[in-house]
Write a protein that holds these residues in place. Structure first.
Motif, PDB file in Angstrom:
ATOM      1  N   GLY A  37      24.250  33.254  53.984  1.00 50.86           N
ATOM      2  CA  GLY A  37      25.355  33.405  53.059  1.00 50.86           C
ATOM      3  C   GLY A  37      25.115  32.775  51.714  1.00 50.86           C
ATOM      4  N   GLY A  38      23.846  32.609  51.323  1.00 50.78           N
ATOM      5  CA  GLY A  38      23.557  32.050  50.008  1.00 50.78           C
ATOM      6  C   GLY A  38      24.008  32.974  48.887  1.00 50.78           C
ATOM      7  N   TRP A  39      24.150  34.275  49.165  1.00 47.54           N
ATOM      8  CA  TRP A  39      24.602  35.245  48.162  1.00 47.54           C
ATOM      9  C   TRP A  39      26.058  35.001  47.769  1.00 47.54           C
ATOM     10  CZ3 TRP A  39      28.615  38.265  49.999  1.00 47.54           C
ATOM     11  CH2 TRP A  39      28.794  38.226  51.390  1.00 47.54           C
ATOM     12  N   LYS A  40      26.773  34.177  48.551  1.00 46.69           N
ATOM     13  CA  LYS A  40      28.194  33.973  48.238  1.00 46.69           C
ATOM     14  C   LYS A  40      28.391  33.265  46.913  1.00 46.69           C
ATOM     15  CE  LYS A  40      30.020  34.152  52.881  1.00 46.69           C
ATOM     16  NZ  LYS A  40      30.861  33.521  53.895  1.00 46.69           N
ATOM     17  N   LYS A  41      27.442  32.384  46.559  1.00 43.66           N
ATOM     18  CA  LYS A  41      27.535  31.706  45.269  1.00 43.66           C
ATOM     19  C   LYS A  41      27.422  32.742  44.146  1.00 43.66           C
ATOM     20  CE  LYS A  41      25.958  27.468  43.070  1.00 43.66           C
ATOM     21  NZ  LYS A  41      26.840  26.465  43.685  1.00 43.66           N
ATOM     22  N   GLY A  42      26.474  33.691  44.325  1.00 40.76           N
ATOM     23  CA  GLY A  42      26.329  34.756  43.330  1.00 40.76           C
ATOM     24  C   GLY A  42      27.602  35.572  43.192  1.00 40.76           C
ATOM     25  N   VAL A  43      28.223  35.885  44.335  1.00 39.74           N
ATOM     26  CA  VAL A  43      29.479  36.635  44.298  1.00 39.74           C
ATOM     27  C   VAL A  43      30.549  35.845  43.554  1.00 39.74           C
ATOM     28  CG1 VAL A  43      31.377  37.460  45.740  1.00 39.74           C
ATOM     29  CG2 VAL A  43      29.033  38.003  46.359  1.00 39.74           C
ATOM     30  N   ALA A  44      30.587  34.516  43.798  1.00 40.73           N
ATOM     31  CA  ALA A  44      31.605  33.683  43.141  1.00 40.73           C
ATOM     32  C   ALA A  44      31.397  33.655  41.627  1.00 40.73           C
ATOM     33  CB  ALA A  44      31.554  32.271  43.714  1.00 40.73           C
TER      34      ALA A  44
ATOM     35  N   PRO B   6      30.831  27.642  47.908  1.00 37.64           N
ATOM     36  CA  PRO B   6      30.792  29.093  48.173  1.00 37.64           C
ATOM     37  C   PRO B   6      31.237  29.452  49.587  1.00 37.64           C
ATOM     38  CG  PRO B   6      28.700  28.281  47.290  1.00 37.64           C
ATOM     39  CD  PRO B   6      29.502  27.091  47.664  1.00 37.64           C
ATOM     40  N   HIS B   7      31.195  28.463  50.518  1.00 40.04           N
ATOM     41  CA  HIS B   7      31.514  28.800  51.910  1.00 40.04           C
ATOM     42  C   HIS B   7      32.965  28.498  52.279  1.00 40.04           C
ATOM     43  CE1 HIS B   7      27.422  29.851  53.087  1.00 40.04           C
ATOM     44  NE2 HIS B   7      27.057  28.931  52.207  1.00 40.04           N
ATOM     45  N   ALA B   8      33.737  27.955  51.331  1.00 41.29           N
ATOM     46  CA  ALA B   8      35.142  27.670  51.615  1.00 41.29           C
ATOM     47  C   ALA B   8      35.937  28.976  51.628  1.00 41.29           C
ATOM     48  CB  ALA B   8      35.704  26.720  50.564  1.00 41.29           C
ATOM     49  N   VAL B   9      36.748  29.155  52.672  1.00 43.47           N
ATOM     50  CA  VAL B   9      37.518  30.388  52.807  1.00 43.47           C
ATOM     51  C   VAL B   9      38.844  30.287  52.043  1.00 43.47           C
ATOM     52  CG1 VAL B   9      38.760  31.802  54.477  1.00 43.47           C
ATOM     53  CG2 VAL B   9      36.440  31.065  54.975  1.00 43.47           C
TER      54      VAL B   9
ATOM     55  N   SER C 197      35.802  39.640  47.171  1.00 42.79           N
ATOM     56  CA  SER C 197      36.349  38.516  47.937  1.00 42.79           C
ATOM     57  C   SER C 197      36.388  38.849  49.424  1.00 42.79           C
ATOM     58  CB  SER C 197      37.759  38.165  47.451  1.00 42.79           C
ATOM     59  OG  SER C 197      37.730  37.661  46.147  1.00 42.79           O
ATOM     60  N   ALA C 198      36.803  40.082  49.758  1.00 47.00           N
ATOM     61  CA  ALA C 198      36.895  40.476  51.168  1.00 47.00           C
ATOM     62  C   ALA C 198      35.525  40.402  51.823  1.00 47.00           C
ATOM     63  CB  ALA C 198      37.483  41.875  51.291  1.00 47.00           C
ATOM     64  N   LEU C 199      34.497  40.914  51.129  1.00 45.45           N
ATOM     65  CA  LEU C 199      33.144  40.866  51.689  1.00 45.45           C
ATOM     66  C   LEU C 199      32.681  39.417  51.856  1.00 45.45           C
ATOM     67  CD1 LEU C 199      31.388  43.776  49.757  1.00 45.45           C
ATOM     68  CD2 LEU C 199      32.000  43.711  52.174  1.00 45.45           C
ATOM     69  N   ALA C 200      32.991  38.570  50.856  1.00 46.14           N
ATOM     70  CA  ALA C 200      32.544  37.172  50.923  1.00 46.14           C
ATOM     71  C   ALA C 200      33.226  36.438  52.067  1.00 46.14           C
ATOM     72  CB  ALA C 200      32.814  36.471  49.600  1.00 46.14           C
ATOM     73  N   ILE C 201      34.492  36.784  52.351  1.00 51.42           N
ATOM     74  CA  ILE C 201      35.181  36.140  53.469  1.00 51.42           C
ATOM     75  C   ILE C 201      34.659  36.670  54.795  1.00 51.42           C
ATOM     76  CG2 ILE C 201      37.396  35.910  54.643  1.00 51.42           C
ATOM     77  CD1 ILE C 201      38.751  35.896  51.963  1.00 51.42           C
ATOM     78  N   GLY C 202      34.476  38.000  54.858  1.00 56.69           N
ATOM     79  CA  GLY C 202      34.191  38.621  56.157  1.00 56.69           C
ATOM     80  C   GLY C 202      32.765  38.435  56.631  1.00 56.69           C
ATOM     81  N   LYS C 203      31.780  38.539  55.749  1.00 57.64           N
ATOM     82  CA  LYS C 203      30.369  38.468  56.168  1.00 57.64           C
ATOM     83  C   LYS C 203      29.949  37.016  56.353  1.00 57.64           C
ATOM     84  CE  LYS C 203      29.394  42.893  55.793  1.00 57.64           C
ATOM     85  NZ  LYS C 203      28.761  43.745  56.798  1.00 57.64           N
ATOM     86  N   PRO C 204      29.059  36.724  57.300  1.00 56.41           N
ATOM     87  CA  PRO C 204      28.609  35.335  57.502  1.00 56.41           C
ATOM     88  C   PRO C 204      27.674  34.894  56.373  1.00 56.41           C
ATOM     89  CG  PRO C 204      27.383  36.794  58.947  1.00 56.41           C
ATOM     90  CD  PRO C 204      28.446  37.641  58.275  1.00 56.41           C
TER      91      PRO C 204
END
Lengths: 194, 194
Positions: free
Chosen positions: A27-34, A109-112, A187-194
């Protein structure tokens, strides 16, 4: 003495190795999404406030007048356009206030929590923005084309500048709507995917 | 012989105990959310298709006419109302097709995939439904109140039935919009919370 010195040293090295060898956290891509979320919000702020300002300053007075009447069109002429200005200003204000939560999502990035908060409010304001953009678009369409059956005449022949200005405000507001849809999906993808 | 029979029996008992003692899995409320999702979708189908049908059948002919002209108003008179009928039919069709995914979410309440799929498509169709509802509302408002500055006269004095029918279609479409917002918020909570 020598042994006591040796033990912490070796444990330090072991720790360093363990960190280096550990597989990257998923889930390192979550920072990029943020970060993308933050940038898109800045763009949406510009689009929403630009739309409100453009619509709010639309005002055209024709250079001829009769004894009793002067021909003037402004956003005040249509209740829908007044609604548009107020709603777009609200949406812009919400987007500015949402920036801190977007920053929290970048830092953690990992906070829901922050994402969940943003996705819910984004949905509400997406509805508001879409409603005002679409209703203003309906009026702009009428101003351009008129309606035969009800004998509503097109006014854009006379009020050309007014029509151009309101049309660009509507386009700008639809940009904000598209950005909102992207924000929610991300946001939905970032929450749903691990 | 007796020992060989005893061993599988004791292991069975241990297994049974382990299942009974295990704490309840967190997130049991997700099944309830999924069932609520399904019920709300049924309501939204009724609202969307009802709106499309009500608007699509709106047609009023006045009981007087001149030599060259008969006064008639139908949803065909306004491009926005045609857009409304098409969009609401599309939204109703999407909602029908989304029911199987909602059923999957009921059967497997902890699966993220179906909810993620639904939340993304729901967002897109929320935008579509809101756009058509709001633009139709703008036209209905004009039909009721007219606009002084552009000399667009209110037509609801003459076409009372037409106005009543289109107004109720707009109200019904906004019911569908509210349900969509609820669906998205519920899906987001179900995905985000453990």
């Amino acid at each position: 003495m020598s042994t006591t010195i040796d033990i912490p040293e070796s444990s330090k090295v072991a720790k360093g190795k363990a960190v280096a060898v550990a597989p990257p956290r998923p889930g390192g891509w979550k920072k990029g999404v943020a970060i993308m979320d933050f940038i898109l919000r800045l763009g949406a702020i510009a689009a929403a406030l630009g739309a409100a300002a453009t619509m709010g300053t639309s005002d055209q007075t024709l250079p001829f007048f009769t004894q009793f009447f002067q021909f003037e069109a402004s956003y005040d002429s249509f209740t829908t356009f007044q609604f548009f200005v107020i709603t777009m200003a609200l949406v812009g204000g919400y987007l500015v206030l949402s920036l801190p939560f977007s920053v929290v999502a970048i830092i953690r990035p990992h906070a829901v929590g922050p994402r969940l908060f943003l996705i819910i409010l984004d949905t509400v304001f997406l509805t508001l923005a879409t409603a005002s953009a679409a209703s203003a678009a309906a009026i702009v369409y009428l101003a351009h084309n008129g309606d035969q059956d009800t004998n509503w005449l097109a006014i854009c022949n006379q009020f050309g500048d007014f029509c151009a200005q309101t049309s660009s405000a509507v386009v700008s507001s639809f940009v904000a709507v598209v950005v909102f849809v992207l924000l929610i999906v991300m946001s939905a993808l970032a929450i749903g995917k691990p």
